[in-house]
Design an enzyme around this catalytic site. Structure first.
Site, mmCIF file in Angstrom:
data_model
loop_
_atom_site.group_PDB
_atom_site.id
_atom_site.type_symbol
_atom_site.label_atom_id
_atom_site.label_comp_id
_atom_site.label_asym_id
_atom_site.label_seq_id
_atom_site.Cartn_x
_atom_site.Cartn_y
_atom_site.Cartn_z
ATOM 1 N N HIS A 1 0.821 -1.227 0.000
ATOM 2 C CA HIS A 1 0.000 0.000 0.000
ATOM 3 C C HIS A 1 0.858 1.281 0.000
ATOM 4 O O HIS A 1 0.973 1.985 0.996
ATOM 5 C CB HIS A 1 -1.066 0.017 1.092
ATOM 6 C CG HIS A 1 -0.672 -0.390 2.478
ATOM 7 N ND1 HIS A 1 0.434 0.106 3.137
ATOM 8 C CD2 HIS A 1 -1.287 -1.227 3.355
ATOM 9 C CE1 HIS A 1 0.487 -0.405 4.347
ATOM 10 N NE2 HIS A 1 -0.548 -1.228 4.492
ATOM 11 N N ASP B 1 -6.893 -4.098 0.311
ATOM 12 C CA ASP B 1 -6.656 -4.078 1.758
ATOM 13 C C ASP B 1 -7.994 -4.167 2.493
ATOM 14 O O ASP B 1 -8.205 -3.558 3.538
ATOM 15 C CB ASP B 1 -5.885 -2.823 2.164
ATOM 16 C CG ASP B 1 -5.293 -2.900 3.564
ATOM 17 O OD1 ASP B 1 -5.283 -4.001 4.149
ATOM 18 O OD2 ASP B 1 -4.853 -1.853 4.078
ATOM 19 N N LEU C 1 -7.166 4.966 9.758
ATOM 20 C CA LEU C 1 -7.702 4.070 8.745
ATOM 21 C C LEU C 1 -7.330 2.634 9.098
ATOM 22 O O LEU C 1 -6.207 2.351 9.520
ATOM 23 C CB LEU C 1 -7.147 4.426 7.367
ATOM 24 C CG LEU C 1 -7.715 5.692 6.716
ATOM 25 C CD1 LEU C 1 -6.950 6.013 5.427
ATOM 26 C CD2 LEU C 1 -9.196 5.542 6.428
#
Length: 388
Positions: free
Chosen positions: A218, A276, A309
């Site tokens: 990511h 994800d 997050l």
């Protein structure tokens, strides 16, 4: 034998319009132009003349979906994920763990390693992605600080054994003391090492690539911030063509303008479009689990108790649509990010392509990127007509 008559067939490196795909059992026997490929006698035809026919999507980074979490380590939870993912065009995935106490991780890996070779109703788990615990405390993201530990070659060796040859990817902060010791073991066992959750400088990241890292998790998220005077790990990931790099194109993790910049920097052959995703994917807003933690989901955005997050609710066909729109890439180029590129990054054979001899993992989409049918090894596992 099945013959799919495609309006557009993307292998993905070649476009045939119209195209024809021949499936015999679990494999593809031919793919190409509808004008040159003969239809075998007795074959069953599938009309996809108004659709795109593409390889099944490969998801290297997913923690859960459909209310199920990878760390549960049960056949039922993986099968829920399998069925849910097939609705979105994903045909293969790496069951991704989260940083946990070593005994908890060992138990989860043992369970997953025993389950992965089994058959499932939809997408097939093809291995384990160990995300943590060998990550930077400064860039741990939603991973609990108490579960983050220094790289330990003995533990990795134990987890490789526990995984029953299914451990394919390990996320590791390459700047940590002891990280170097894991490289030869991973190489010997065929495990890919990914840079991620890292506070590495540009020089430390470049050194990691020289030692054998070829994958980044990511990009931008849980990484040392990029600056024009100190580009850090992000600068190395963007500048080095040896690195396959994940991006989460949900518009939350990374701004669309930055996704466009990322695409220009990495080029079509090194982009990996991942989700994800967590257990909340495909579910209403509410409270869900990520490993041992509770995550609150509001308007599809996942955050932990501290407001950070905590994964996403993205699915891969939406990732494809977003990425193509934000970068203005062709469908052929964007499609590489969830087919051929992850197959190459993970050294998967017979995946990510519609060629003779490849697994018959096939997705039929309309021109709005809506998945209409999904085949896994020649078996129809999702048909939108079933849901209407």
């Amino acid at each position: 034998m099945i013959v799919i008559e495609a309006g557009v067939l993307l292998t993905p490196v070649t476009r045939f319009e119209p195209g024809r795909l021949i499936i015999d059992g679990t494999s593809i026997t031919d793919a190409g132009s509808a004008t040159t490929i003969r239809v075998p006698s007795g074959a069953r035809r599938v009309d996809a003349s108004q659709m795109l026919v593409v390889p099944g999507f490969i998801e290297p980074h997913i923690h859960g979906c459909g209310g199920a979490d990878v760390m549960e380590g049960t056949y039922e939870s993986l099968n829920v994920m399998s069925r849910t993912l097939s609705k979105h065009g994903t045909t293969s995935f790496l069951a991704t763990t989260v940083s946990s106490p070593p005994d908890v991780l060992t138990a989860a890996i043992e369970k997953l390693g025993a389950l992965i070779p089994r058959s499932f109703d939809g997408a097939q788990p093809i291995g384990i992605h160990l995300e943590g615990p060998f990550i930077s405390t400064a860039k741990r993201g939603t991973h609990r600080a108490a579960n983050v530990i220094a790289p330990d070659v003995g533990l990795l060796e134990k987890w490789i054994r526990a995984a029953n040859k299914t451990l394919r990817l390990v996320t590791l902060a390459p700047e940590l003391p002891g990280a170097d010791e894991l490289v030869p073991l991973a190489r010997e066992q065929g495990v890919s090492l990914a840079m991620g959750h890292s506070n590495a400088t540009f020089e430390q990241a470049r050194s990691a690539v020289e030692r054998g890292f070829s994958y980044a998790v990511h990009t931008f998220n849980a990484m040392r911030a990029f600056s024009h005077r100190g580009s850090g790990i992000v600068g190395e990931v963007l500048a080095d063509d040896r690195i396959f790099a994940e991006i989460i194109p949900d518009g939350v993790h990374v701004d669309p303008a930055v996704v466009r910049l990322f695409g220009r920097a990495k080029g079509k052959e090194r982009v990996l479009l991942v989700s994800d995703a967590i257990s909340a994917t495909g579910m209403p807003d509410g409270r869900y689990v990520l490993g041992g933690d509770t995550v609150e989901v509001v308007n599809g955005v996942c955050r932990d108790g501290e407001g950070r997050l905590a994964g996403s609710t993205l699915t891969q066909e939406i990732a494809l649509r977003n990425f193509a729109e934000w970068t203005a890439w062709s469908i052929e180029d964007a499609l590489l990010g969830l087919t051929l590129n992850p197959a190459r990054a993970l050294r998967l054979e017979k995946k990510g392509v519609l060629d003779a001899g490849a697994d018959a993992d096939v997705v039929l989409m309309d021109h709005s990127f809506r998945v209409m049918k999904t085949y896994v090894k020649g078996k129809l596992v999702f048909d939108r007509l079933w849901t209407n």
